[in-house]
Design an enzyme around this catalytic site. Structure first.
Site, PDB file in Angstrom:
ATOM      1  N   LYS A 164       0.822  -1.206   0.000  1.00  0.00           N
ATOM      2  CA  LYS A 164       0.000   0.000   0.000  1.00  0.00           C
ATOM      3  C   LYS A 164       0.869   1.276   0.000  1.00  0.00           C
ATOM      4  O   LYS A 164       2.091   1.195   0.205  1.00  0.00           O
ATOM      5  CB  LYS A 164      -0.931  -0.040   1.220  1.00  0.00           C
ATOM      6  CG  LYS A 164      -1.888  -1.249   1.201  1.00  0.00           C
ATOM      7  CD  LYS A 164      -2.861  -1.226   2.384  1.00  0.00           C
ATOM      8  CE  LYS A 164      -3.810  -2.407   2.322  1.00  0.00           C
ATOM      9  NZ  LYS A 164      -4.859  -2.340   3.367  1.00  0.00           N
ATOM     10  N   TYR A 188     -12.186  -2.102  -3.690  1.00  0.00           N
ATOM     11  CA  TYR A 188     -12.726  -2.393  -2.357  1.00  0.00           C
ATOM     12  C   TYR A 188     -14.254  -2.350  -2.325  1.00  0.00           C
ATOM     13  O   TYR A 188     -14.842  -2.061  -1.280  1.00  0.00           O
ATOM     14  CB  TYR A 188     -12.151  -1.413  -1.341  1.00  0.00           C
ATOM     15  CG  TYR A 188     -10.753  -1.770  -0.846  1.00  0.00           C
ATOM     16  CD1 TYR A 188     -10.525  -2.950  -0.137  1.00  0.00           C
ATOM     17  CD2 TYR A 188      -9.671  -0.920  -1.062  1.00  0.00           C
ATOM     18  CE1 TYR A 188      -9.260  -3.276   0.329  1.00  0.00           C
ATOM     19  CE2 TYR A 188      -8.396  -1.240  -0.591  1.00  0.00           C
ATOM     20  CZ  TYR A 188      -8.204  -2.418   0.108  1.00  0.00           C
ATOM     21  OH  TYR A 188      -6.959  -2.742   0.585  1.00  0.00           O
ATOM     22  N   PHE A 195     -15.488   2.892   7.072  1.00  0.00           N
ATOM     23  CA  PHE A 195     -14.133   3.305   6.703  1.00  0.00           C
ATOM     24  C   PHE A 195     -13.894   3.331   5.191  1.00  0.00           C
ATOM     25  O   PHE A 195     -12.774   3.607   4.739  1.00  0.00           O
ATOM     26  CB  PHE A 195     -13.089   2.402   7.391  1.00  0.00           C
ATOM     27  CG  PHE A 195     -13.249   0.924   7.134  1.00  0.00           C
ATOM     28  CD1 PHE A 195     -12.802   0.332   5.966  1.00  0.00           C
ATOM     29  CD2 PHE A 195     -13.846   0.111   8.090  1.00  0.00           C
ATOM     30  CE1 PHE A 195     -12.945  -1.026   5.740  1.00  0.00           C
ATOM     31  CE2 PHE A 195     -14.003  -1.260   7.869  1.00  0.00           C
ATOM     32  CZ  PHE A 195     -13.543  -1.827   6.683  1.00  0.00           C
ATOM     33  N   ARG A 224      -1.380 -14.513   4.215  1.00  0.00           N
ATOM     34  CA  ARG A 224      -2.054 -13.883   5.362  1.00  0.00           C
ATOM     35  C   ARG A 224      -1.262 -14.081   6.659  1.00  0.00           C
ATOM     36  O   ARG A 224      -1.228 -13.199   7.519  1.00  0.00           O
ATOM     37  CB  ARG A 224      -3.482 -14.410   5.472  1.00  0.00           C
ATOM     38  CG  ARG A 224      -4.325 -13.925   4.276  1.00  0.00           C
ATOM     39  CD  ARG A 224      -5.723 -14.501   4.264  1.00  0.00           C
ATOM     40  NE  ARG A 224      -6.558 -13.966   5.336  1.00  0.00           N
ATOM     41  CZ  ARG A 224      -7.124 -12.758   5.314  1.00  0.00           C
ATOM     42  NH1 ARG A 224      -6.939 -11.950   4.285  1.00  0.00           N
ATOM     43  NH2 ARG A 224      -7.873 -12.368   6.312  1.00  0.00           N
ATOM     44  N   THR A 230      -5.107  -7.916  10.432  1.00  0.00           N
ATOM     45  CA  THR A 230      -5.436  -6.622   9.803  1.00  0.00           C
ATOM     46  C   THR A 230      -5.037  -5.454  10.702  1.00  0.00           C
ATOM     47  O   THR A 230      -4.448  -4.478  10.246  1.00  0.00           O
ATOM     48  CB  THR A 230      -6.960  -6.547   9.538  1.00  0.00           C
ATOM     49  OG1 THR A 230      -7.323  -7.670   8.732  1.00  0.00           O
ATOM     50  CG2 THR A 230      -7.334  -5.263   8.816  1.00  0.00           C
ATOM     51  N   ARG A 260       2.814  -6.633   9.304  1.00  0.00           N
ATOM     52  CA  ARG A 260       2.020  -5.566   9.931  1.00  0.00           C
ATOM     53  C   ARG A 260       2.499  -5.241  11.343  1.00  0.00           C
ATOM     54  O   ARG A 260       2.515  -4.074  11.753  1.00  0.00           O
ATOM     55  CB  ARG A 260       0.542  -5.949   9.908  1.00  0.00           C
ATOM     56  CG  ARG A 260      -0.066  -5.779   8.496  1.00  0.00           C
ATOM     57  CD  ARG A 260      -1.372  -6.461   8.369  1.00  0.00           C
ATOM     58  NE  ARG A 260      -2.077  -6.146   7.129  1.00  0.00           N
ATOM     59  CZ  ARG A 260      -3.085  -6.880   6.660  1.00  0.00           C
ATOM     60  NH1 ARG A 260      -3.503  -7.960   7.313  1.00  0.00           N
ATOM     61  NH2 ARG A 260      -3.678  -6.543   5.539  1.00  0.00           N
ATOM     62  N   ASN A 273      -2.062  -0.196   7.030  1.00  0.00           N
ATOM     63  CA  ASN A 273      -1.513  -1.480   7.483  1.00  0.00           C
ATOM     64  C   ASN A 273      -0.601  -2.143   6.451  1.00  0.00           C
ATOM     65  O   ASN A 273      -0.470  -3.361   6.407  1.00  0.00           O
ATOM     66  CB  ASN A 273      -2.646  -2.414   7.945  1.00  0.00           C
ATOM     67  CG  ASN A 273      -3.599  -2.776   6.821  1.00  0.00           C
ATOM     68  OD1 ASN A 273      -3.487  -2.252   5.707  1.00  0.00           O
ATOM     69  ND2 ASN A 273      -4.519  -3.679   7.090  1.00  0.00           N
ATOM     70  N   HIS A 307      -1.943  -5.634   1.579  1.00  0.00           N
ATOM     71  CA  HIS A 307      -3.252  -6.279   1.409  1.00  0.00           C
ATOM     72  C   HIS A 307      -3.005  -7.676   0.854  1.00  0.00           C
ATOM     73  O   HIS A 307      -2.077  -7.876   0.080  1.00  0.00           O
ATOM     74  CB  HIS A 307      -4.121  -5.501   0.414  1.00  0.00           C
ATOM     75  CG  HIS A 307      -5.324  -6.280  -0.028  1.00  0.00           C
ATOM     76  ND1 HIS A 307      -6.480  -6.325   0.722  1.00  0.00           N
ATOM     77  CD2 HIS A 307      -5.534  -7.094  -1.092  1.00  0.00           C
ATOM     78  CE1 HIS A 307      -7.342  -7.133   0.113  1.00  0.00           C
ATOM     79  NE2 HIS A 307      -6.795  -7.599  -0.993  1.00  0.00           N
ATOM     80  N   GLU A 317      -9.615 -10.196  -7.552  1.00  0.00           N
ATOM     81  CA  GLU A 317      -8.577  -9.194  -7.315  1.00  0.00           C
ATOM     82  C   GLU A 317      -7.430  -9.288  -8.325  1.00  0.00           C
ATOM     83  O   GLU A 317      -6.902  -8.265  -8.768  1.00  0.00           O
ATOM     84  CB  GLU A 317      -8.054  -9.325  -5.884  1.00  0.00           C
ATOM     85  CG  GLU A 317      -9.120  -8.939  -4.855  1.00  0.00           C
ATOM     86  CD  GLU A 317      -8.636  -8.975  -3.426  1.00  0.00           C
ATOM     87  OE1 GLU A 317      -9.363  -8.470  -2.549  1.00  0.00           O
ATOM     88  OE2 GLU A 317      -7.524  -9.504  -3.156  1.00  0.00           O
TER      89      GLU A 317
HETATM   90  P1  CMP Z   1      -7.182  -4.924   3.785  1.00  0.00           P
HETATM   91  O1  CMP Z   1      -6.667  -6.260   4.146  1.00  0.00           O
HETATM   92  O2  CMP Z   1      -6.643  -4.269   2.561  1.00  0.00           O
HETATM   93  O3  CMP Z   1      -8.783  -5.009   3.659  1.00  0.00           O
HETATM   94  C1  CMP Z   1      -9.624  -3.904   3.879  1.00  0.00           C
HETATM   95  C2  CMP Z   1      -8.891  -2.738   4.453  1.00  0.00           C
HETATM   96  O4  CMP Z   1      -9.714  -1.810   5.114  1.00  0.00           O
HETATM   97  C3  CMP Z   1      -7.932  -3.211   5.541  1.00  0.00           C
HETATM   98  O5  CMP Z   1      -6.881  -3.932   5.002  1.00  0.00           O
HETATM   99  C4  CMP Z   1      -7.582  -1.894   6.176  1.00  0.00           C
HETATM  100  O6  CMP Z   1      -6.662  -1.123   5.416  1.00  0.00           O
HETATM  101  C5  CMP Z   1      -8.953  -1.218   6.149  1.00  0.00           C
HETATM  102  N1  CMP Z   1      -9.688  -1.419   7.404  1.00  0.00           N
HETATM  103  C6  CMP Z   1     -10.172  -2.549   7.906  1.00  0.00           C
HETATM  104  N2  CMP Z   1     -10.808  -2.346   9.071  1.00  0.00           N
HETATM  105  C7  CMP Z   1     -10.728  -1.032   9.293  1.00  0.00           C
HETATM  106  C8  CMP Z   1     -11.196  -0.186  10.317  1.00  0.00           C
HETATM  107  N3  CMP Z   1     -11.871  -0.664  11.356  1.00  0.00           N
HETATM  108  N4  CMP Z   1     -10.937   1.119  10.222  1.00  0.00           N
HETATM  109  C9  CMP Z   1     -10.259   1.608   9.166  1.00  0.00           C
HETATM  110  N5  CMP Z   1      -9.783   0.848   8.146  1.00  0.00           N
HETATM  111  C10 CMP Z   1     -10.020  -0.453   8.219  1.00  0.00           C
END
Ligand code: CMP
Length: 138
Positions: free
Chosen positions: A10, A50, A58, A86, A92, A103, A113, A116, A127
């Site tokens: 990212k 997304y 979010f 993962r 996450t 992470r 984070n 992805h 994807e």
């Molecule tokens: P990702 O694995 O890319 O999948 C969805 C993304 O949304 C996640 O990583 C984070 O970057 C974001 N995300 C998930 N949960 C939250 C949250 N509670 N608040 C803000 N961003 C979030």
């Protein structure tokens, strides 16, 4: 079973100059880079990627973040690539991520984070096709 999964470094990961560090962790854990490119998503492209999260609170902030700078998109391939990726990424929310995961080591918070990864074979298919044609994956 050999699988393919989509990985994204990212904008926060690209800015921190840890592209090599992240790719190295994938390769050391037996994941091959089958396709890779650096791109800069528009807000609309980030929203399309997304789309499953469109009802989440979010969604707007996440898609602003994902379009704030260049990203690196990759197809990873190997045994159990989806779950292995993962594991290497960690939870996450970095606060819940295990020691030694990407992470835990680099992420600032649950949104910023660093990486992805696809969460299922169906998601991986959507994807990968979002970024790569069959002719670009080796
Ligand atoms: P990702 O694995 O890319 O999948 C969805 C993304 O949304 C996640 O990583 C984070 O970057 C974001 N995300 C998930 N949960 C939250 C949250 N509670 N608040 C803000 N961003 C979030």
């Amino acid at each position: 079973m050999i699988e393919r999964t989509l990985s994204i470094i990212k904008p926060d990961g690209v800015k921190k100059s840890i592209i090599g560090e992240i790719i190295s962790r994938f390769e050391k854990n037996g994941l091959r880079i089958s396709a890779m490119k650096k791109i800069w998503l528009t807000k609309e492209e980030a929203k399309g990627f997304y789309i499953v999260h469109k009802e989440r609170p979010f969604y707007d902030s996440l898609t602003d973040f994902m379009s704030e700078g260049p990203i690196v998109v990759m197809v990873l391939e190997g045994e159990q690539a989806i779950s292995k990726n993962r594991e290497i990424m960690g939870a996450t929310n970095p606060a819940n991520a295990s020691p030694g995961t990407i992470r835990k080591d680099f992420a600032e918070n649950v949104e910023r984070n660093i990486v992805h990864g696809s969460d299922s074979p169906e998601t991986a298919q959507f994807e990968i096709a979002y970024f790569f044609s069959a002719l670009e994956i080796f």
